[in-house]
Design a protein around this motif. Structure first.
Motif, short mmCIF file in Angstrom:
data_model
loop_
_atom_site.label_atom_id
_atom_site.label_comp_id
_atom_site.label_asym_id
_atom_site.label_seq_id
_atom_site.Cartn_x
_atom_site.Cartn_y
_atom_site.Cartn_z
N ARG A 47 9.07 52.53 0.64
CA ARG A 47 7.72 52.64 1.25
C ARG A 47 7.40 51.37 2.04
N ARG A 48 7.77 50.22 1.49
CA ARG A 48 7.52 48.95 2.18
C ARG A 48 8.33 48.87 3.47
N ALA A 49 9.55 49.39 3.43
CA ALA A 49 10.38 49.38 4.65
C ALA A 49 9.70 50.21 5.73
N ALA A 50 9.13 51.37 5.34
CA ALA A 50 8.43 52.22 6.32
C ALA A 50 7.19 51.50 6.85
N ALA A 51 6.47 50.83 5.95
CA ALA A 51 5.25 50.11 6.37
C ALA A 51 5.62 48.99 7.35
N ALA A 52 6.75 48.32 7.08
CA ALA A 52 7.19 47.23 7.97
C ALA A 52 7.50 47.80 9.35
N GLU A 53 8.17 48.95 9.36
CA GLU A 53 8.52 49.56 10.64
C GLU A 53 7.26 49.89 11.44
N GLU A 54 6.27 50.44 10.73
CA GLU A 54 5.01 50.77 11.41
C GLU A 54 4.36 49.54 12.02
N GLU A 55 4.50 48.40 11.33
CA GLU A 55 3.91 47.15 11.82
C GLU A 55 4.80 46.47 12.86
N GLY A 56 5.98 47.04 13.10
CA GLY A 56 6.90 46.42 14.06
C GLY A 56 7.56 45.17 13.51
N LEU A 57 7.68 45.10 12.17
CA LEU A 57 8.32 43.93 11.55
C LEU A 57 9.77 44.26 11.20
N ALA A 58 10.66 43.32 11.43
CA ALA A 58 12.06 43.55 11.09
C ALA A 58 12.22 43.60 9.57
N ALA A 59 12.89 44.61 9.07
CA ALA A 59 13.15 44.73 7.62
C ALA A 59 14.29 45.73 7.46
N ARG A 60 15.19 45.48 6.50
CA ARG A 60 16.24 46.49 6.28
C ARG A 60 16.58 46.60 4.80
N LEU A 61 16.78 47.85 4.39
CA LEU A 61 17.19 48.12 3.02
C LEU A 61 18.66 47.78 2.88
N VAL A 62 19.01 47.10 1.79
CA VAL A 62 20.42 46.72 1.57
C VAL A 62 20.83 47.16 0.16
N GLY A 63 22.12 47.33 -0.04
CA GLY A 63 22.64 47.67 -1.37
C GLY A 63 22.73 46.44 -2.25
N PRO A 64 23.08 46.64 -3.53
CA PRO A 64 23.11 45.50 -4.46
C PRO A 64 24.12 44.43 -4.07
N ALA A 65 25.26 44.84 -3.51
CA ALA A 65 26.28 43.83 -3.18
C ALA A 65 25.78 42.95 -2.04
N GLU A 66 25.16 43.58 -1.03
CA GLU A 66 24.66 42.76 0.09
C GLU A 66 23.49 41.88 -0.36
N ALA A 67 22.66 42.43 -1.24
CA ALA A 67 21.53 41.63 -1.75
C ALA A 67 22.08 40.38 -2.45
N ALA A 68 23.10 40.56 -3.29
CA ALA A 68 23.66 39.42 -4.02
C ALA A 68 24.37 38.47 -3.06
N ALA A 69 24.96 39.01 -1.99
CA ALA A 69 25.63 38.12 -1.02
C ALA A 69 24.60 37.28 -0.27
N LEU A 70 23.41 37.85 -0.04
CA LEU A 70 22.37 37.10 0.68
C LEU A 70 21.82 35.96 -0.19
N ALA A 71 21.73 36.19 -1.50
CA ALA A 71 21.15 35.16 -2.38
C ALA A 71 21.96 35.11 -3.67
N PRO A 72 23.18 34.55 -3.60
CA PRO A 72 24.09 34.63 -4.76
C PRO A 72 23.57 33.91 -6.01
N ARG A 73 22.79 32.86 -5.82
CA ARG A 73 22.30 32.14 -7.01
C ARG A 73 21.17 32.89 -7.71
N LEU A 74 20.49 33.76 -6.94
CA LEU A 74 19.25 34.34 -7.47
C LEU A 74 19.33 35.83 -7.78
N VAL A 75 20.26 36.55 -7.13
CA VAL A 75 20.29 38.01 -7.33
C VAL A 75 21.52 38.39 -8.15
#
Ligand SMILES: Cc1cc2nc3c(=O)[nH]c(=O)nc-3n(C[C@H](O)[C@H](O)[C@H](O)COP(=O)(O)OP(=O)(O)OC[C@H]3O[C@@H](n4cnc5c(N)ncnc54)[C@H](O)[C@@H]3O)c2cc1C
Length: 401
Positions: free
Chosen positions: A106-134
């Protein structure tokens, strides 16, 4: 003709407002703060600095967008780790259950409506983006906002102040406002604790959690509730560049930041602890209470990957404001001309809020939704009920959805 403006509070809001007003036609701006020079006793001095653009209400998103634009221009301040005042680290919201994933979608859809960049990612990509925290073992999905970032609020405040001073604003450090001068139903200035009167055509309360105290002395209710909030830092490690994204676990009401040379984690997952206005000290910090913070912090730390859970080296019980509708108190007091509020404003919205208020003070267009932020919008509602409503919002500040 000279227009004398006194701003009470030199935190990120007061300093940003001074920058906006100084140099405008005829404006003579004075900013008071009881903090000594070079210190920030208010909430600004304690904020870990998440700046997320997509707000709960379009007016907040607008203020955050304007704020990020302004912070991005501040490139002359760095701390000892090389960190800038604002860093576009991105923010990653992490879901650990299918229901929480629905919220992210829902937040991703709201971001799109606002014209804000946002993308849903899978668990592996999430962990790759923030390896210490995710932790990829518990994450179900993530929502990545590349345009979000982190602020070093102290650096930004110092930079705003320097810009304001360059335009002629005067900052009085170690100066305590004790009351307001009211004549014929209008505010005409600020009484200092040493008995001096500072005459003003306009007085702005940018005094954060202490705002209600001065307002009450003028017979006005400012419906903000100071509330305690836990944030802990791990021990120092080698500084890293670039910093990873800010991470939030909305369904757990928790968040974490890579500060470059240490990690930090905060949580809203505890019974709210309001601080009575009369009990506030001069710092936006209270003693660590043990429980309920210990348990909530332990639960937040358990969200980190097992190898990166840390023992808190520093425990902060910081104090900030909540309001009955989670929106700032920004604008004129209709019943008391000459008095304005710029309180309950987050770092995320500070520069945008300052620009909007300056516009309003100048008689210009403060932007869509500004009127909904009027500080007296709850007039006539019982104070106890307003406080209960504000505290109900505390736990949901980071439970976006
Ligand atoms: C632990 C913690 C975590 C936070 N996390 C975030 C976050 O991640 N993102 C975010 O956007 N925000 C966050 N916040 C909130 C944010 O810090 C505040 O909303 C913001 O800093 C408020 O700025 P301000 O300038 O209004 O208030 P303050 O920084 O509190 O400044 C008010 C100033 O007024 C002065 N003052 C008050 N009364 C008087 C008086 N009578 N006379 C003279 N001076 C006076 C005080 O000394 C103070 O310096 C957090 C806050 C805390 C405490």
């Amino acid at each position: 003709m000279t227009r004398r403006i006194v701003i009470v509070g030199a935190g990120i809001v007061g300093s940003s407002l001074a920058r906006e007003l100084a140099g405008r036609d005829g404006c003579q701006v004075t900013v008071l703060d009881r903090s000594p020079a070079g210190r920030l006793y208010g909430s600004t001095g304690h904020a870990p600095g998440y700046v997320g653009v997509l707000g709960e209400a379009p007016v907040l998103t607008g203020l955050a967008r304007a704020t990020v634009r302004s912070y991005r221009e501040i490139t002359d301040e760095h701390d000892l780790t090389g960190g800038a005042g604002f860093e576009e680290t991105g923010c990653l919201e992490v879901a650990t259950t299918p229901a929480a994933y629905e919220t992210l979608a829902r937040r991703a859809a709201a971001a799109e409506e606002e014209g804000l960049a946002a993308r849903l990612v899978g668990p592996a990509e999430a962990a790759a983006l923030a390896p210490r925290l995710v932790d990829p073992e518990t994450a179900v999905a993530g929502l990545y906002f590349p345009g979000d970032g982190t602020a070093r609020a102290g650096l930004l405040t110092a930079a705003q102040r320097r810009r304001a001073e360059a335009r002629g604003a005067r900052f009085a450090d170690g100066a305590e406002a004790a009351g307001l001068e009211i004549r014929a139903g209008r505010v005409h200035g600020v009484w200092l604790a040493d008995g001096t009167l500072l005459p003003a055509d306009d007085t702005v309360l940018a005094s954060g959690i202490w705002g209600p105290l001065l307002a009450a002395r003028a017979g006005v209710e400012l419906p903000l509730t100071p509330v305690s909030h836990p944030y802990v830092y791990g021990g120092p490690h080698q500084a890293r560049h670039p910093r990873g994204p800010f991470v939030r676990w909305p369904e757990h009401h928790a968040y974490a930041r890579d500060h470059g040379d240490r990690d930090g984690i905060g949580t809203y997952d505890h019974v709210p602890l309001p601080v009575a206005a009369a009990e506030l000290g001069v710092q936006a910090e209270e003693p660590w209470p043990g429980e309920p913070f210990d348990g909530a912090v332990a639960a937040a730390l358990a969200l980190l990957p097992p190898g990166h859970r840390f023992t808190p080296a520093v425990r902060l019980n910081g104090v900030f404001s909540v309001t009955p509708d989670n929106l700032p108190l920004l604008g004129p007091f209709d019943g008391l001309p000459g008095l304005w509020s710029a309180t309950a404003v987050w770092v995320t919205h500070a520069a945008g809020a300052a620009a909007a208020l300056a516009e309003a003070m100048d008689g210009g267009d403060a932007g869509a939704g500004f009127a909904a932020l009027a500080p007296d919008r709850f007039a006539g509602e019982p104070a106890g009920e307003l406080r209960r409503r504000a505290l109900r919002h505390y736990r949901d500040i980071y439970a976006a959805g």
